[in-house]
Design a protein around this motif. Sequence first.
Motif, PDB file in Angstrom:
ATOM      1  N   LYS A 219       0.347   6.779   4.222  1.00  8.00           N
ATOM      2  CA  LYS A 219       0.914   5.293   5.100  1.00  8.00           C
ATOM      3  C   LYS A 219       0.606   4.699   4.075  1.00  8.00           C
ATOM      4  CE  LYS A 219      -2.502   6.875   8.345  1.00  8.00           C
ATOM      5  NZ  LYS A 219      -3.935   6.869   8.953  1.00  8.00           N
ATOM      6  N   ALA A 220       2.016   3.615   4.426  1.00  6.78           N
ATOM      7  CA  ALA A 220       2.044   2.066   4.388  1.00  6.78           C
ATOM      8  C   ALA A 220       0.828   0.926   4.079  1.00  6.78           C
ATOM      9  CB  ALA A 220       3.987   1.653   4.981  1.00  6.78           C
ATOM     10  N   THR A 221       0.475   1.283   4.726  1.00  5.99           N
ATOM     11  CA  THR A 221      -0.792  -0.070   4.699  1.00  5.99           C
ATOM     12  C   THR A 221      -1.632   0.281   3.755  1.00  5.99           C
ATOM     13  OG1 THR A 221      -1.516   1.593   6.776  1.00  5.99           O
ATOM     14  CG2 THR A 221      -0.727  -0.248   7.189  1.00  5.99           C
ATOM     15  N   ASP A 222      -1.528   1.744   2.988  1.00  2.00           N
ATOM     16  CA  ASP A 222      -2.892   2.142   2.241  1.00  2.00           C
ATOM     17  C   ASP A 222      -2.080   1.449   0.635  1.00  2.00           C
ATOM     18  OD1 ASP A 222      -4.367   3.391   3.378  1.00  2.00           O
ATOM     19  OD2 ASP A 222      -3.410   5.761   3.725  1.00  2.00           O
ATOM     20  N   VAL A 223      -0.660   0.927   0.799  1.00  2.00           N
ATOM     21  CA  VAL A 223      -0.051   0.495  -0.508  1.00  2.00           C
ATOM     22  C   VAL A 223      -0.571  -0.254  -0.745  1.00  2.00           C
ATOM     23  CG1 VAL A 223       2.292   0.649  -1.461  1.00  2.00           C
ATOM     24  CG2 VAL A 223       1.831   2.818  -0.396  1.00  2.00           C
ATOM     25  N   TYR A 224      -1.092  -0.735  -1.813  1.00  2.00           N
ATOM     26  CA  TYR A 224      -0.999  -2.062  -2.533  1.00  2.00           C
ATOM     27  C   TYR A 224       0.276  -2.682  -3.176  1.00  2.00           C
ATOM     28  CZ  TYR A 224      -3.296  -6.398  -3.985  1.00  2.00           C
ATOM     29  OH  TYR A 224      -4.070  -7.484  -4.308  1.00  2.00           O
ATOM     30  N   ARG A 225       0.554  -2.304  -3.912  1.00  2.00           N
ATOM     31  CA  ARG A 225       1.942  -2.797  -4.480  1.00  2.00           C
ATOM     32  C   ARG A 225       3.026  -1.752  -5.238  1.00  2.00           C
ATOM     33  NH1 ARG A 225       0.653  -7.157  -1.848  1.00  2.00           N
ATOM     34  NH2 ARG A 225      -0.285  -8.649  -3.104  1.00  2.00           N
ATOM     35  N   LEU A 226       3.959  -2.002  -5.237  1.00  2.00           N
ATOM     36  CA  LEU A 226       5.228  -1.076  -5.840  1.00  2.00           C
ATOM     37  C   LEU A 226       5.936  -1.932  -6.829  1.00  2.00           C
ATOM     38  CD1 LEU A 226       6.317   0.056  -2.612  1.00  2.00           C
ATOM     39  CD2 LEU A 226       5.162   1.740  -3.862  1.00  2.00           C
ATOM     40  N   LEU A 227       6.013  -0.913  -8.235  1.00  2.00           N
ATOM     41  CA  LEU A 227       6.872  -1.495  -8.574  1.00  2.00           C
ATOM     42  C   LEU A 227       8.534  -0.329  -9.010  1.00  2.00           C
ATOM     43  CD1 LEU A 227       7.250  -3.492 -11.180  1.00  2.00           C
ATOM     44  CD2 LEU A 227       6.715  -1.498 -13.262  1.00  2.00           C
ATOM     45  N   ILE A 228       9.156  -0.809  -8.368  1.00  2.00           N
ATOM     46  CA  ILE A 228      10.251   0.237  -8.431  1.00  2.00           C
ATOM     47  C   ILE A 228      11.446   0.096  -8.747  1.00  2.00           C
ATOM     48  CG2 ILE A 228      11.748   1.381  -7.093  1.00  2.00           C
ATOM     49  CD1 ILE A 228      10.133   0.322  -4.439  1.00  2.00           C
TER      50      ILE A 228
ATOM     51  N   GLY B 173      -7.241   1.288  -4.982  1.00  4.01           N
ATOM     52  CA  GLY B 173      -7.094   1.392  -6.457  1.00  4.01           C
ATOM     53  C   GLY B 173      -7.092   2.422  -7.411  1.00  4.01           C
ATOM     54  N   THR B 174      -6.765   3.255  -6.513  1.00  4.82           N
ATOM     55  CA  THR B 174      -5.738   4.447  -7.090  1.00  4.82           C
ATOM     56  C   THR B 174      -4.229   4.505  -7.715  1.00  4.82           C
ATOM     57  OG1 THR B 174      -7.244   5.916  -6.120  1.00  4.82           O
ATOM     58  CG2 THR B 174      -4.823   7.322  -7.103  1.00  4.82           C
ATOM     59  N   VAL B 175      -3.812   4.733  -8.855  1.00  3.24           N
ATOM     60  CA  VAL B 175      -2.477   4.383  -9.392  1.00  3.24           C
ATOM     61  C   VAL B 175      -2.170   5.390  -9.432  1.00  3.24           C
ATOM     62  CG1 VAL B 175      -1.267   3.261 -11.804  1.00  3.24           C
ATOM     63  CG2 VAL B 175      -3.445   2.285 -10.461  1.00  3.24           C
ATOM     64  N   VAL B 176      -0.603   5.460  -9.358  1.00  2.00           N
ATOM     65  CA  VAL B 176      -0.093   6.834  -8.652  1.00  2.00           C
ATOM     66  C   VAL B 176       1.597   6.314  -9.822  1.00  2.00           C
ATOM     67  CG1 VAL B 176       1.524   8.345  -7.924  1.00  2.00           C
ATOM     68  CG2 VAL B 176      -0.768   7.895  -7.112  1.00  2.00           C
ATOM     69  N   GLY B 177       1.382   6.740 -11.083  1.00  2.00           N
ATOM     70  CA  GLY B 177       2.724   6.488 -11.855  1.00  2.00           C
ATOM     71  C   GLY B 177       3.711   7.774 -11.928  1.00  2.00           C
ATOM     72  N   ASP B 178       5.105   7.936 -12.698  1.00  2.00           N
ATOM     73  CA  ASP B 178       5.500   8.588 -13.010  1.00  2.00           C
ATOM     74  C   ASP B 178       5.901   9.469 -11.808  1.00  2.00           C
ATOM     75  OD1 ASP B 178       6.261   7.991 -15.284  1.00  2.00           O
ATOM     76  OD2 ASP B 178       4.181   9.256 -16.391  1.00  2.00           O
ATOM     77  N   VAL B 179       6.978   8.554 -10.981  1.00  2.00           N
ATOM     78  CA  VAL B 179       7.179   9.146  -9.574  1.00  2.00           C
ATOM     79  C   VAL B 179       8.443   8.162  -9.481  1.00  2.00           C
ATOM     80  CG1 VAL B 179       4.589   9.832  -8.407  1.00  2.00           C
ATOM     81  CG2 VAL B 179       5.998   7.336  -8.073  1.00  2.00           C
ATOM     82  N   GLU B 180       9.116   8.923  -8.036  1.00  2.00           N
ATOM     83  CA  GLU B 180      10.464   9.007  -7.800  1.00  2.00           C
ATOM     84  C   GLU B 180      10.370   8.088  -6.005  1.00  2.00           C
ATOM     85  OE1 GLU B 180      13.405  11.245  -8.540  1.00  2.00           O
ATOM     86  OE2 GLU B 180      13.574  11.036 -10.373  1.00  2.00           O
TER      87      GLU B 180
ATOM     88  N   LEU C 135      -3.870 -12.694 -10.059  1.00  2.00           N
ATOM     89  CA  LEU C 135      -5.427 -11.597 -10.484  1.00  2.00           C
ATOM     90  C   LEU C 135      -5.169 -11.046 -11.540  1.00  2.00           C
ATOM     91  CD1 LEU C 135      -6.744  -9.293  -9.313  1.00  2.00           C
ATOM     92  CD2 LEU C 135      -4.413  -8.210  -9.529  1.00  2.00           C
ATOM     93  N   LYS C 136      -6.908 -10.615 -12.173  1.00  2.00           N
ATOM     94  CA  LYS C 136      -6.663 -10.876 -13.463  1.00  2.00           C
ATOM     95  C   LYS C 136      -6.764  -9.326 -14.025  1.00  2.00           C
ATOM     96  CE  LYS C 136     -10.006 -14.118 -14.841  1.00  2.00           C
ATOM     97  NZ  LYS C 136     -11.552 -14.385 -15.280  1.00  2.00           N
ATOM     98  N   CYS C 137      -5.807  -8.706 -14.064  1.00  2.00           N
ATOM     99  CA  CYS C 137      -5.773  -7.353 -14.683  1.00  2.00           C
ATOM    100  C   CYS C 137      -7.050  -6.461 -14.942  1.00  2.00           C
ATOM    101  CB  CYS C 137      -4.687  -6.984 -16.260  1.00  2.00           C
ATOM    102  SG  CYS C 137      -4.826  -5.619 -15.906  1.00  2.00           S
ATOM    103  N   ARG C 138      -7.964  -5.630 -14.312  1.00  2.00           N
ATOM    104  CA  ARG C 138      -8.444  -4.597 -14.745  1.00  2.00           C
ATOM    105  C   ARG C 138      -7.606  -3.356 -14.686  1.00  2.00           C
ATOM    106  NH1 ARG C 138     -13.440  -7.282 -14.078  1.00  2.00           N
ATOM    107  NH2 ARG C 138     -12.506  -9.380 -14.205  1.00  2.00           N
ATOM    108  N   GLY C 139      -6.467  -3.362 -15.431  1.00  2.00           N
ATOM    109  CA  GLY C 139      -5.793  -1.862 -15.070  1.00  2.00           C
ATOM    110  C   GLY C 139      -5.570  -0.935 -14.257  1.00  2.00           C
TER     111      GLY C 139
END
Length: 434
Positions: A116-125, A81-88, A21-25
């Motif tokens: 929904k878990a099926t709506d999540v593409y990737r996680l960074l934990i 494509g939405t990114v959600v950051g700075d969460v726990e 995957l090429k990063c597109r931010g």
Amino acid sequence: MPVALVRPDSLYCSLCFLSHLKCRGTNCWRVAVLFRPIAFVLAFVFVSAASAAELQFDGLVDDTGRQWLIGKPAVIQLISGTVVGDVEVVGFIKDPRSDAIRFFQYQDGKRKPKIKATDVYRLLIGGRPYSFRYHRPSGGVHLIDLGKAQTDAEARITDSNKTLRDPQTDEEIREAVGDQIVIFNDARKSLAPVNLSFAETDFCLLLTDFPQQAADQVAEQVDVMCQQMNSVFGLPKSANIWQGKMMVAVFSRRELFGKFESDVLNNPNFGTSTTIYHHNRQRFLVATYREKLDASVASTISWSMAAGYIDRYRSDVKLPRWVHSGLQDMLHRVMFPDPKRDAAARNTAATRLRRTGSLLGILQATELDDEREILAKLLVIHLVEADPKAFSQFFEDLKLGHKWDAALMANYGATPEAFAADFGRRMGVPNLTP
């Protein structure tokens, strides 16, 4: 959504976990697969409510592992494509009937959204990549530690003397493309004084003695076909699995085609071939001779492209013959549909199946005759139309060294016998056996 297994230290950014995957931010996104389930029910005999303990997914995170992640910082990339950051992480909410995860909950300030878990593409934990893997038999998903999954896959493939293809960074892609361009520059010198046109697009490097406008059009068509194949496997349009770019050489004269093969590619024994593809770790190159550029040129190239895509994806593990042959034909079908041809193939296969009552031993065959080539395509189409997500994972599992029957059970909850019987019902042949 395939389970992409990559090293955490080779990510293009904190959200791009696919090896290709090429990063597109924040614009990273996942295109829908081209196939949709057909109107009638394709009902495999599923393993009902399989527990996580019974699953054989690489990097599977159990209850204890999930509990350890609660309270850790997270970044979430949704399929949209939405990114959600700075969460726990707050928790992983399971289906009460099984171990499958239904919802992922996180804390964002005072809010505790549940998605929904099926709506999540990737996680960074906690700085480590994870994904949710779809499980068709239970209808839910399970958490995958991508770093652990990478280690599992590498060990399995190495034991089989195969190689897992590591992801390329943008810099590595540029370096590979530079080396590939040198090959075409050398070709221009070897084929002089013939004037050769060169075109470069997102996925393609093309060399031809046809006019520049024609070269540009063919290269753009190759890009479209690459995107179509990505779509079949649920990958982003920007996904590049070629280790550089796909190389294409199209010549209007047979003697020029021959000189390119013998002098540039050191292949003097091309015989009467008019299309040849060359595949090694450094490049995938299709060379073809055509007297004129028309729609058939792209169709000819696409057949080789499909084989190259299958071979280069994720590893050098070879697929079972029926999967490789059927998938190559199916990918060509996606790019160049022919309903009349498909109907004829289905009728031919149905007649043979009724006569024999079996899949003709195709699931174990190492070589296929024409009739079984047709049957292979129909079997792959059956899997794709039954569940595109499950099929993309089935393909990924095979390329990561899993046996096909284990991958079938893991992704469809079906034994070979159930698979054959279900396919037989679709074809109007009851009680079909492998």
